[in-house]
Design a protein around this motif. Sequence first.
Motif, short mmCIF file in Angstrom:
data_model
loop_
_atom_site.label_atom_id
_atom_site.label_comp_id
_atom_site.label_asym_id
_atom_site.label_seq_id
_atom_site.Cartn_x
_atom_site.Cartn_y
_atom_site.Cartn_z
N ASP A 1 0.87 -1.30 0.03
CA ASP A 1 0.30 -0.07 0.11
C ASP A 1 0.82 1.39 0.02
O ASP A 1 0.36 2.38 -0.54
CB ASP A 1 -0.96 -0.03 1.31
CG ASP A 1 -2.35 -0.91 0.78
OD1 ASP A 1 -2.36 -1.05 -0.15
OD2 ASP A 1 -3.01 -1.13 1.78
N ILE A 2 2.04 1.21 0.60
CA ILE A 2 2.90 2.40 0.44
C ILE A 2 3.43 2.63 -0.98
O ILE A 2 3.36 3.77 -1.25
CB ILE A 2 4.04 2.19 1.48
CG1 ILE A 2 3.68 2.25 2.97
CG2 ILE A 2 5.36 3.23 1.06
CD1 ILE A 2 4.75 1.97 3.79
N ARG A 3 3.88 1.82 -1.61
CA ARG A 3 4.00 1.66 -3.04
C ARG A 3 2.90 2.23 -3.88
O ARG A 3 3.09 2.68 -4.87
CB ARG A 3 4.78 0.37 -3.43
CG ARG A 3 6.21 0.09 -2.70
CD ARG A 3 6.77 -1.23 -2.93
NE ARG A 3 7.84 -1.52 -2.15
CZ ARG A 3 8.23 -2.76 -1.78
NH1 ARG A 3 7.38 -3.84 -2.34
NH2 ARG A 3 9.57 -3.04 -1.10
N LEU A 4 1.79 1.57 -3.79
CA LEU A 4 0.70 1.69 -4.76
C LEU A 4 0.12 3.08 -4.59
O LEU A 4 -0.15 3.67 -5.40
CB LEU A 4 -0.41 0.52 -4.78
CG LEU A 4 -1.50 0.59 -5.35
CD1 LEU A 4 -0.84 0.66 -7.05
CD2 LEU A 4 -2.33 -0.43 -5.16
N SER A 5 -0.10 3.45 -3.09
CA SER A 5 -0.77 4.89 -3.03
C SER A 5 0.24 5.98 -3.59
O SER A 5 0.06 7.07 -3.81
CB SER A 5 -0.73 4.76 -1.48
OG SER A 5 0.39 4.88 -0.67
N GLY A 6 1.68 5.43 -3.47
CA GLY A 6 2.65 6.67 -3.86
C GLY A 6 2.46 6.73 -5.43
O GLY A 6 2.89 7.65 -5.87
N ARG A 7 2.41 5.69 -6.30
CA ARG A 7 2.31 5.59 -7.69
C ARG A 7 0.84 6.50 -8.04
O ARG A 7 0.60 7.04 -9.01
CB ARG A 7 1.93 4.28 -8.35
CG ARG A 7 3.20 3.49 -8.10
CD ARG A 7 4.43 4.04 -8.74
NE ARG A 7 4.03 4.58 -10.11
CZ ARG A 7 4.24 3.70 -11.30
NH1 ARG A 7 4.52 2.43 -11.00
NH2 ARG A 7 3.69 4.28 -12.58
N LEU A 8 -0.17 6.25 -6.98
CA LEU A 8 -1.57 7.11 -7.50
C LEU A 8 -1.25 8.29 -7.23
O LEU A 8 -1.93 9.42 -7.83
CB LEU A 8 -2.53 6.65 -6.64
CG LEU A 8 -3.09 5.04 -6.76
CD1 LEU A 8 -4.35 4.42 -5.74
CD2 LEU A 8 -3.56 4.84 -8.21
N ARG A 9 -0.46 8.81 -6.25
CA ARG A 9 -0.16 10.11 -5.86
C ARG A 9 0.39 10.79 -7.22
O ARG A 9 0.50 12.21 -7.15
CB ARG A 9 0.70 10.40 -4.61
CG ARG A 9 0.77 11.58 -4.34
CD ARG A 9 1.64 11.50 -2.87
NE ARG A 9 0.74 11.06 -1.61
CZ ARG A 9 0.82 9.87 -0.99
NH1 ARG A 9 1.94 9.20 -1.26
NH2 ARG A 9 0.10 9.43 -0.07
N GLU A 10 1.10 10.12 -8.12
CA GLU A 10 1.41 10.78 -9.37
C GLU A 10 0.26 11.54 -10.09
O GLU A 10 0.62 12.72 -10.67
CB GLU A 10 2.16 9.82 -10.37
CG GLU A 10 3.37 9.08 -9.73
CD GLU A 10 3.77 7.72 -10.52
OE1 GLU A 10 4.66 7.21 -10.30
OE2 GLU A 10 2.98 7.61 -11.64
N GLU A 11 -1.01 11.01 -9.83
CA GLU A 11 -2.05 11.75 -10.63
C GLU A 11 -3.06 12.28 -9.73
O GLU A 11 -3.92 13.17 -10.15
CB GLU A 11 -2.61 10.56 -11.34
CG GLU A 11 -3.64 11.17 -12.51
CD GLU A 11 -3.97 10.32 -13.69
OE1 GLU A 11 -5.18 10.38 -14.02
OE2 GLU A 11 -3.06 9.20 -14.02
N PHE A 12 -3.26 11.85 -8.44
CA PHE A 12 -4.20 12.19 -7.56
C PHE A 12 -3.74 12.74 -6.26
O PHE A 12 -2.46 12.47 -5.85
CB PHE A 12 -5.10 11.12 -7.10
CG PHE A 12 -5.88 10.25 -8.44
CD1 PHE A 12 -6.83 10.66 -9.28
CD2 PHE A 12 -5.04 9.03 -8.99
CE1 PHE A 12 -7.35 9.93 -10.16
CE2 PHE A 12 -5.66 8.41 -10.13
CZ PHE A 12 -6.63 9.11 -10.80
N GLU A 13 -4.64 13.44 -5.36
CA GLU A 13 -3.99 13.73 -4.22
C GLU A 13 -4.87 12.76 -3.19
O GLU A 13 -5.79 12.45 -3.28
CB GLU A 13 -4.86 14.95 -3.56
CG GLU A 13 -4.36 16.48 -4.59
CD GLU A 13 -4.88 17.60 -3.90
OE1 GLU A 13 -5.77 17.55 -3.18
OE2 GLU A 13 -4.68 18.73 -4.73
N VAL A 14 -3.52 12.02 -2.47
CA VAL A 14 -3.98 10.98 -1.71
C VAL A 14 -3.73 11.14 -0.31
O VAL A 14 -2.54 11.48 0.27
CB VAL A 14 -3.24 9.85 -2.20
CG1 VAL A 14 -3.41 8.49 -1.76
CG2 VAL A 14 -3.43 9.61 -3.61
N ALA A 15 -4.72 10.55 0.41
CA ALA A 15 -4.35 10.43 1.92
C ALA A 15 -4.70 9.06 2.37
O ALA A 15 -5.72 8.51 2.04
CB ALA A 15 -5.28 11.58 2.80
#
Length: 273
Positions: A23-37
């Motif tokens: 989840d650390i890695r995948l949420s980091g990849r999503l952060r490339e396009e979205f604002e993620v918390a």
Amino acid sequence: MGTLLYVTDLGYQARGRRYCDEDIRLSGRLREEFEVALCHPLDAAALMDRFDAVVVRNSGPVIHYQEAYDTFTRAAREAGVRMFNSLSGKGDMAGKDYLLHLSREGFPVIPTAGRREEFERLPEAAEYVVKPLLGADSVGLRFVERARLGEVDPAGMLVQPRIPFAYEVSFYFVGPTFQYALYAPDPEARWRLEPYAPTAADLEFAQRFVDWNDLDFGIQRVDACRAPDGELLLVELEDLNPYLSLDLVGEAEREAFVDAMKGSLRELLRDTP
């Protein structure tokens, strides 16, 4: 750019898997396009109205916090929260009743019984698996001999023969689209996975269950076992928070999966004001 509440239990200890790393890695990849918390599943209900969508990932077996999960999903439905996965899933998201229904309807699943009168129709086996309808991650699972099946209280449980399968294999989907497959060549090491090249028949098998589930948005994992006669049988359809084992696939498969997930989330958010 949309805002995502990414629900995960980074402290959950799973056998043979590190949920937090994925989840650390995948949420980091999503952060490339979205604002993620990121938030713990117990905090999701209080926070979800501040975000454009909620992404439920490795949140652990909800049986450990069933009341809070039910409150969260009920509130999400009432408020029309955009969910990934969509809350319409008919697989593990809704409990394991679907295994009973699919078995009775003749789908290629491990034969499953939920009533005493069905026990005698189960195939002969040295042992039978008894597990709760709302179980997950082997919580509450036990084995019984056929002679003792009559002692099993079927209320809230399902019973299956313990099949001496050759291996387990998992097919991973984003929405209705297949992404990759992994298998455990050693039946005693479920999470020691290796890449698997599915045949056309394998993909047809997995796609049948994904089409049946008809999930609007989300990730699904179709888990199956190779029976002694060579047939694939469904073990479970994980449509709530399937672990993805992304660290075990090649870079091309991993990048394709991330792209597919981003694309699905863009579609989910398309109508966000």
